[in-house]
Design an enzyme around this catalytic site. Structure first.
Site, PDB file in Angstrom:
ATOM      1  N   ALA A  94       0.861  -1.187   0.000  1.00 54.67           N
ATOM      2  CA  ALA A  94       0.000   0.000   0.000  1.00 54.67           C
ATOM      3  C   ALA A  94       0.895   1.234   0.000  1.00 54.67           C
ATOM      4  O   ALA A  94       2.044   1.177   0.441  1.00 54.67           O
ATOM      5  CB  ALA A  94      -0.884  -0.024   1.225  1.00 54.67           C
TER       6      ALA A  94
ATOM      7  N   GLY B  50       0.833  -5.201   0.840  1.00 53.52           N
ATOM      8  CA  GLY B  50      -0.337  -5.285  -0.037  1.00 53.52           C
ATOM      9  C   GLY B  50      -0.006  -5.881  -1.394  1.00 53.52           C
ATOM     10  O   GLY B  50      -0.887  -6.431  -2.070  1.00 53.52           O
TER      11      GLY B  50
ATOM     12  N   GLU C 204      -0.156  -9.525  -0.849  1.00 57.76           N
ATOM     13  CA  GLU C 204      -1.577  -9.837  -0.631  1.00 57.76           C
ATOM     14  C   GLU C 204      -2.361  -9.781  -1.933  1.00 57.76           C
ATOM     15  O   GLU C 204      -3.254 -10.602  -2.171  1.00 57.76           O
ATOM     16  CB  GLU C 204      -2.146  -8.861   0.408  1.00 57.76           C
ATOM     17  CG  GLU C 204      -1.503  -9.076   1.778  1.00 57.76           C
ATOM     18  CD  GLU C 204      -1.800  -7.962   2.768  1.00 57.76           C
ATOM     19  OE1 GLU C 204      -1.558  -6.779   2.433  1.00 57.76           O
ATOM     20  OE2 GLU C 204      -2.295  -8.257   3.862  1.00 57.76           O
TER      21      GLU C 204
ATOM     22  N   GLU D 191       4.851  -5.339   7.181  1.00 62.80           N
ATOM     23  CA  GLU D 191       4.042  -4.305   7.843  1.00 62.80           C
ATOM     24  C   GLU D 191       4.472  -4.053   9.284  1.00 62.80           C
ATOM     25  O   GLU D 191       4.325  -2.942   9.794  1.00 62.80           O
ATOM     26  CB  GLU D 191       2.551  -4.694   7.817  1.00 62.80           C
ATOM     27  CG  GLU D 191       1.882  -4.541   6.467  1.00 62.80           C
ATOM     28  CD  GLU D 191       1.927  -5.798   5.595  1.00 62.80           C
ATOM     29  OE1 GLU D 191       2.816  -6.653   5.829  1.00 62.80           O
ATOM     30  OE2 GLU D 191       1.089  -5.920   4.697  1.00 62.80           O
TER      31      GLU D 191
HETATM   32  N1  CO8 Z   1       4.589   3.297  -0.530  1.00 62.14           N
HETATM   33  C1  CO8 Z   1       4.984   4.470  -1.056  1.00 62.14           C
HETATM   34  N2  CO8 Z   1       6.146   4.644  -1.700  1.00 62.14           N
HETATM   35  C2  CO8 Z   1       6.947   3.561  -1.822  1.00 62.14           C
HETATM   36  C3  CO8 Z   1       6.613   2.308  -1.312  1.00 62.14           C
HETATM   37  C4  CO8 Z   1       5.349   2.185  -0.643  1.00 62.14           C
HETATM   38  N3  CO8 Z   1       4.905   1.017  -0.158  1.00 62.14           N
HETATM   39  N4  CO8 Z   1       7.604   1.447  -1.584  1.00 62.14           N
HETATM   40  C5  CO8 Z   1       8.551   2.141  -2.250  1.00 62.14           C
HETATM   41  N5  CO8 Z   1       8.152   3.427  -2.402  1.00 62.14           N
HETATM   42  C6  CO8 Z   1       8.876   4.515  -3.052  1.00 62.14           C
HETATM   43  C7  CO8 Z   1      10.001   5.028  -2.179  1.00 62.14           C
HETATM   44  O1  CO8 Z   1       9.513   5.938  -1.208  1.00 62.14           O
HETATM   45  C8  CO8 Z   1      10.909   5.676  -3.207  1.00 62.14           C
HETATM   46  O2  CO8 Z   1      10.370   6.924  -3.541  1.00 62.14           O
HETATM   47  P1  CO8 Z   1      11.345   8.240  -3.606  1.00 62.14           P
HETATM   48  O3  CO8 Z   1      12.306   7.911  -4.731  1.00 62.14           O
HETATM   49  O4  CO8 Z   1      10.391   9.343  -3.946  1.00 62.14           O
HETATM   50  O5  CO8 Z   1      12.005   8.342  -2.292  1.00 62.14           O
HETATM   51  C9  CO8 Z   1      10.746   4.752  -4.423  1.00 62.14           C
HETATM   52  O6  CO8 Z   1       9.522   4.046  -4.226  1.00 62.14           O
HETATM   53  C10 CO8 Z   1      11.869   3.744  -4.556  1.00 62.14           C
HETATM   54  O7  CO8 Z   1      11.975   3.047  -3.327  1.00 62.14           O
HETATM   55  P2  CO8 Z   1      13.366   2.856  -2.534  1.00 62.14           P
HETATM   56  O8  CO8 Z   1      14.248   4.030  -2.761  1.00 62.14           O
HETATM   57  O9  CO8 Z   1      13.031   2.496  -1.116  1.00 62.14           O
HETATM   58  O10 CO8 Z   1      13.951   1.589  -3.321  1.00 62.14           O
HETATM   59  P3  CO8 Z   1      14.879   0.427  -2.752  1.00 62.14           P
HETATM   60  O11 CO8 Z   1      15.280  -0.364  -3.948  1.00 62.14           O
HETATM   61  O12 CO8 Z   1      15.940   0.958  -1.870  1.00 62.14           O
HETATM   62  O13 CO8 Z   1      13.890  -0.477  -1.833  1.00 62.14           O
HETATM   63  C11 CO8 Z   1      11.842  -1.623  -1.266  1.00 62.14           C
HETATM   64  C12 CO8 Z   1      12.778  -1.116  -2.368  1.00 62.14           C
HETATM   65  C13 CO8 Z   1      12.508  -2.758  -0.482  1.00 62.14           C
HETATM   66  C14 CO8 Z   1      10.589  -2.148  -1.951  1.00 62.14           C
HETATM   67  C15 CO8 Z   1      11.516  -0.467  -0.284  1.00 62.14           C
HETATM   68  O14 CO8 Z   1      11.036   0.638  -1.044  1.00 62.14           O
HETATM   69  C16 CO8 Z   1      10.454  -0.807   0.735  1.00 62.14           C
HETATM   70  O15 CO8 Z   1      10.768  -1.418   1.745  1.00 62.14           O
HETATM   71  N6  CO8 Z   1       9.206  -0.366   0.508  1.00 62.14           N
HETATM   72  C17 CO8 Z   1       8.128  -0.495   1.461  1.00 62.14           C
HETATM   73  C18 CO8 Z   1       7.640  -1.909   1.569  1.00 62.14           C
HETATM   74  C19 CO8 Z   1       6.565  -2.017   2.617  1.00 62.14           C
HETATM   75  O16 CO8 Z   1       6.742  -1.752   3.775  1.00 62.14           O
HETATM   76  N7  CO8 Z   1       5.350  -2.438   2.185  1.00 62.14           N
HETATM   77  C20 CO8 Z   1       4.198  -2.594   3.048  1.00 62.14           C
HETATM   78  C21 CO8 Z   1       3.327  -1.375   2.967  1.00 62.14           C
HETATM   79  S1  CO8 Z   1       1.966  -1.437   4.112  1.00 62.14           S
HETATM   80  C22 CO8 Z   1       0.823  -2.425   3.342  1.00 62.14           C
HETATM   81  O17 CO8 Z   1       1.015  -2.844   2.238  1.00 62.14           O
HETATM   82  C23 CO8 Z   1      -0.441  -2.717   4.121  1.00 62.14           C
HETATM   83  C24 CO8 Z   1      -1.427  -3.621   3.352  1.00 62.14           C
HETATM   84  C25 CO8 Z   1      -2.430  -2.831   2.632  1.00 62.14           C
HETATM   85  C26 CO8 Z   1      -3.267  -3.563   1.618  1.00 62.14           C
HETATM   86  C27 CO8 Z   1      -3.240  -3.028   0.194  1.00 62.14           C
HETATM   87  C28 CO8 Z   1      -4.531  -3.198  -0.524  1.00 62.14           C
HETATM   88  C29 CO8 Z   1      -4.542  -3.446  -1.982  1.00 62.14           C
END
Ligand code: CO8
Length: 258
Positions: free
Chosen positions: A65, A109, A112, A132
């Site tokens: 998400a 997500g 999921e 999460e």
């Molecule tokens: N939300 C918003 N932005 C994101 C997300 C995210 N989940 N993941 C990555 N981005 C963005 C980063 O902020 C970054 O943006 P910017 O360049 O503007 O700073 C860009 O994408 C690239 O990301 P990274 O620089 O972090 O890239 P890396 O290669 O270093 O890392 C990862 C990649 C491992 C994927 C890392 O970005 C990460 O850990 N992301 C978050 C993963 C996470 O915690 N996901 C769970 C989210 S909560 C959730 O999903 C609850 C369930 C909801 C259900 C959904 C219903 C359909």
């Protein structure tokens, strides 16, 4: 319909939906979720589509998400809008088969969403996770429930409590994905599987999907009864007559979805 955050392409009865928010690793924001549900429903209703493939980019199927969008939400807001319930219900209600073709990150997500599809074909590069806990929340659309049913309690607890990622090989071993293919061949393999399904009777394919999905809702005796009743009901279809006649006549069946 024109979409901003996804691409949709229909060829040979297969609808390929590609999540397309490269700037945010395909994070699932409100707009993308709305467009995805609409595109799936459109494909479900279209005579031109017999199977759906959902994919992301080489880097990310979806990184969960959209954290930026969620971070300031209050309990009142998420509770009163029942955040993500609508997406769960709308995607679960799709009756045609949906294959997830996953490369790169399928996190939160994203994992999921892949599990909401009927089966997952993974590229060697795929990484699945429910991180999460690192954000101070639990999974919100199946990460503690579907994942536990797919891979068992121990691995689900491990994934949900440590937030670690599982690679494609482990995901296949654990039963989360049906097969692993080279990254370059992901779309080709997923589309070939979809085309194979598209050649069957759509009526039967939808009945298979509905029947397998009941196994997650019912005790075994009720599930077996449901299956048997669906099996019996197929004898009212022209496709059952055609399928069995074609076998006996040693020819290809010509299904008409009737
Ligand atoms: N939300 C918003 N932005 C994101 C997300 C995210 N989940 N993941 C990555 N981005 C963005 C980063 O902020 C970054 O943006 P910017 O360049 O503007 O700073 C860009 O994408 C690239 O990301 P990274 O620089 O972090 O890239 P890396 O290669 O270093 O890392 C990862 C990649 C491992 C994927 C890392 O970005 C990460 O850990 N992301 C978050 C993963 C996470 O915690 N996901 C769970 C989210 S909560 C959730 O999903 C609850 C369930 C909801 C259900 C959904 C219903 C359909």
């Amino acid at each position: 319909m024109a979409y901003e955050t996804i691409n949709v392409d229909v060829q040979d009865h297969v609808c390929l939906i590609k999540l397309n928010r490269p700037e945010a690793m395909n994070a699932l924001n409100k707009e993308l979720i709305g467009e995805l549900c609409a595109a799936l429903e459109e494909a479900d209703a279209s005579d031109k589509v017999r199977c759906i493939v959902l994919t992301g980019s080489e880097k990310a199927f979806a990184a969960g998400a959209d954290i930026k969008e969620m971070s300031e939400m209050s309990f009142t807001e998420v509770f009163s809008t029942n955040l993500f319930a609508d997406a769960n219900d709308r995607i679960s209600a799709i009756r045609k088969p949906v294959i997830a073709a996953v490369a790169g990150y399928a996190l939160g997500g994203g994992c999921e969403l892949a599990m909401l599809c009927d089966f997952i074909i993974a590229a060697e590069t795929a990484k699945f996770g429910q991180p999460e806990i690192n954000l101070g929340v639990v999974a919100g659309i199946g990460g503690t429930q579907r994942l536990t049913r797919f891979v068992g309690k121990s691995k689900s607890m491990d994934m949900n409590l440590t937030g670690r990622f599982m690679n494609a090989e482990e995901a296949e071993r654990a039963g989360l994905v049906s097969r692993v293919v080279p990254a370059k061949k992901l779309i080709e393999e997923a589309t070939a599987a979809a085309q194979k399904i598209a050649e069957k009777s759509l009526l039967t394919a939808m009945a298979v999907k509905e029947t397998v999905n009941r196994s997650y809702e019912l005790p075994l005796s009720e599930g077996l009864l449901f299956e048997r009743r669906v099996f019996h009901s197929m004898f009212a279809t022209e496709d059952q007559k055609e399928g069995m006649a074609a076998f006996l006549e040693k020819r290809e069946a010509q299904f008409r979805d009737k």
